[in-house]
Design an enzyme around this catalytic site. Structure first.
Site, PDB file in Angstrom:
ATOM      1  NE  ARG A  94      -4.427  -0.184   2.289  1.00  0.00           N
ATOM      2  CZ  ARG A  94      -5.296  -1.182   2.503  1.00  0.00           C
ATOM      3  NH1 ARG A  94      -4.896  -2.411   2.561  1.00  0.00           N
ATOM      4  NH2 ARG A  94      -6.567  -0.912   2.628  1.00  0.00           N
ATOM      5  NE  ARG A 132     -16.409  -3.309   2.472  1.00  0.00           N
ATOM      6  CZ  ARG A 132     -15.170  -3.133   1.991  1.00  0.00           C
ATOM      7  NH1 ARG A 132     -14.844  -3.633   0.819  1.00  0.00           N
ATOM      8  NH2 ARG A 132     -14.285  -2.457   2.673  1.00  0.00           N
ATOM      9  NE  ARG A 165     -13.419  -3.384   6.988  1.00  0.00           N
ATOM     10  CZ  ARG A 165     -12.573  -3.484   5.958  1.00  0.00           C
ATOM     11  NH1 ARG A 165     -12.632  -4.538   5.155  1.00  0.00           N
ATOM     12  NH2 ARG A 165     -11.683  -2.552   5.735  1.00  0.00           N
TER      13      ARG A 165
HETATM   14  P1  AMP Z   1      -8.383  -3.474   4.183  1.00  0.00           P
HETATM   15  O1  AMP Z   1      -9.237  -4.556   4.717  1.00  0.00           O
HETATM   16  O2  AMP Z   1      -7.406  -3.965   3.161  1.00  0.00           O
HETATM   17  O3  AMP Z   1      -9.163  -2.282   3.688  1.00  0.00           O
HETATM   18  O4  AMP Z   1      -7.475  -2.952   5.415  1.00  0.00           O
HETATM   19  C1  AMP Z   1      -8.065  -2.383   6.571  1.00  0.00           C
HETATM   20  C2  AMP Z   1      -7.067  -1.484   7.271  1.00  0.00           C
HETATM   21  O5  AMP Z   1      -5.923  -2.238   7.687  1.00  0.00           O
HETATM   22  C3  AMP Z   1      -6.483  -0.374   6.414  1.00  0.00           C
HETATM   23  O6  AMP Z   1      -7.337   0.755   6.336  1.00  0.00           O
HETATM   24  C4  AMP Z   1      -5.195  -0.078   7.160  1.00  0.00           C
HETATM   25  O7  AMP Z   1      -5.412   0.657   8.342  1.00  0.00           O
HETATM   26  C5  AMP Z   1      -4.747  -1.470   7.560  1.00  0.00           C
HETATM   27  N1  AMP Z   1      -3.901  -2.081   6.502  1.00  0.00           N
HETATM   28  C6  AMP Z   1      -4.186  -3.188   5.753  1.00  0.00           C
HETATM   29  N2  AMP Z   1      -3.193  -3.459   4.893  1.00  0.00           N
HETATM   30  C7  AMP Z   1      -2.246  -2.499   5.086  1.00  0.00           C
HETATM   31  C8  AMP Z   1      -0.995  -2.216   4.491  1.00  0.00           C
HETATM   32  N3  AMP Z   1      -0.504  -2.974   3.497  1.00  0.00           N
HETATM   33  N4  AMP Z   1      -0.306  -1.138   4.947  1.00  0.00           N
HETATM   34  C9  AMP Z   1      -0.766  -0.368   5.947  1.00  0.00           C
HETATM   35  N5  AMP Z   1      -1.957  -0.567   6.534  1.00  0.00           N
HETATM   36  C10 AMP Z   1      -2.702  -1.619   6.124  1.00  0.00           C
END
Ligand code: AMP
Length: 223
Positions: A94, A132, A165
């Protein structure tokens, strides 16, 4: 010709672009593990681990967890035996430092990395995310308008309880989009420069998107 023996799919796209749904389908179809850093953090949060505690405030405010925490967790996960022949990454990398760390870790002679980018406009993202609903038990995703559960609040797949969420709430979604454009979107150019980016119109129905992804990921394997 030398065949690669590890296939890494980096699924790119804004929050709400469909990465979670598509990564799960793709992984199942290709027999590869689906590695979602968001899911790994949520598991840690649910189990009350130290890592979960550290990640909590970043996640709930829509910000990124610091790179060093993400990298340690991710590299630990992908070094397990089930990832030996490849994996589908969802939500990682990311940031540019994360992408560089992944690149440094993968042996370039035996790994084939491909980066499909699910392209969607911000308005579509906001509409998708704010409706969602996620299952507490199996992680299955429903949507208030586009994929409503047969019985309100109950997952069709396993009967578990559905919830929204915290980071899917409207104000947090705006922050996640801002962070996406600033920190994550530069990865599109990063992978494009390496010739591994594949553009996919993510605004279409999920089956059409999936069919494109499957074709992209399968290409080259028969060669
Ligand atoms: P997601 O389910 O992929 O939207 O991830 C939920 C949250 O987890 C994100 O908004 C970040 O706070 C954290 N997160 C997940 N993957 C990453 C990553 N690769 N780098 C930094 N934070 C992450």
């Amino acid at each position: 010709m030398e065949r690669s023996n590890q296939r890494v799919v980096v699924l790119l796209g804004a929050p709400g672009a469909g990465k979670g749904t598509q990564a799960a389908r793709l992984a199942a179809a290709r027999g590869l593990p689906h590695v979602s850093t968001g899911d790994l953090f949520r598991e840690n949060l649910g189990q009350g681990t130290e890592l979960g505690q550290k990640a909590k405030s970043y996640m709930e405010s829509g910000n990124l967890v610091p790179d060093e925490l993400v990298l340690e967790m991710l590299f630990d996960r992908v070094s397990r035996p089930d990832c030996a022949s490849g994996y589908v990454l969802d939500g990682f990398p990311r940031t540019l430092p994360q992408a560089e760390a992944l690149e440094a870790k993968l042996p370039s002679d035996t790994t084939e990395l491909i980066a499909p980018n699910l392209e969607v406009d911000d308005e579509v993202v906001v509409r998708r995310i704010s409706g969602r609903l996620v299952c507490k038990d199996c992680g299955n995703i429903h949507h208030q308008d586009f994929a409503p559960p047969t019985k309100e609040g109950v997952c069709d797949a396993c009967g578990g309880e559905l919830f929204q969420r915290k980071d899917d709430r409207a104000d947090v979604v705006q922050e996640r989009l801002r962070v996406y454009h600033e920190e994550t979107e530069p990865l599109v150019a990063f992978y494009d420069e390496r010739g591994v980016l594949r553009r996919v119109d993510g605004s279409r129905d999920p089956d059409a998107v999936f069919s494109d992804l499957l074709e992209i990921v399968s290409k080259g394997e028969a060669a």
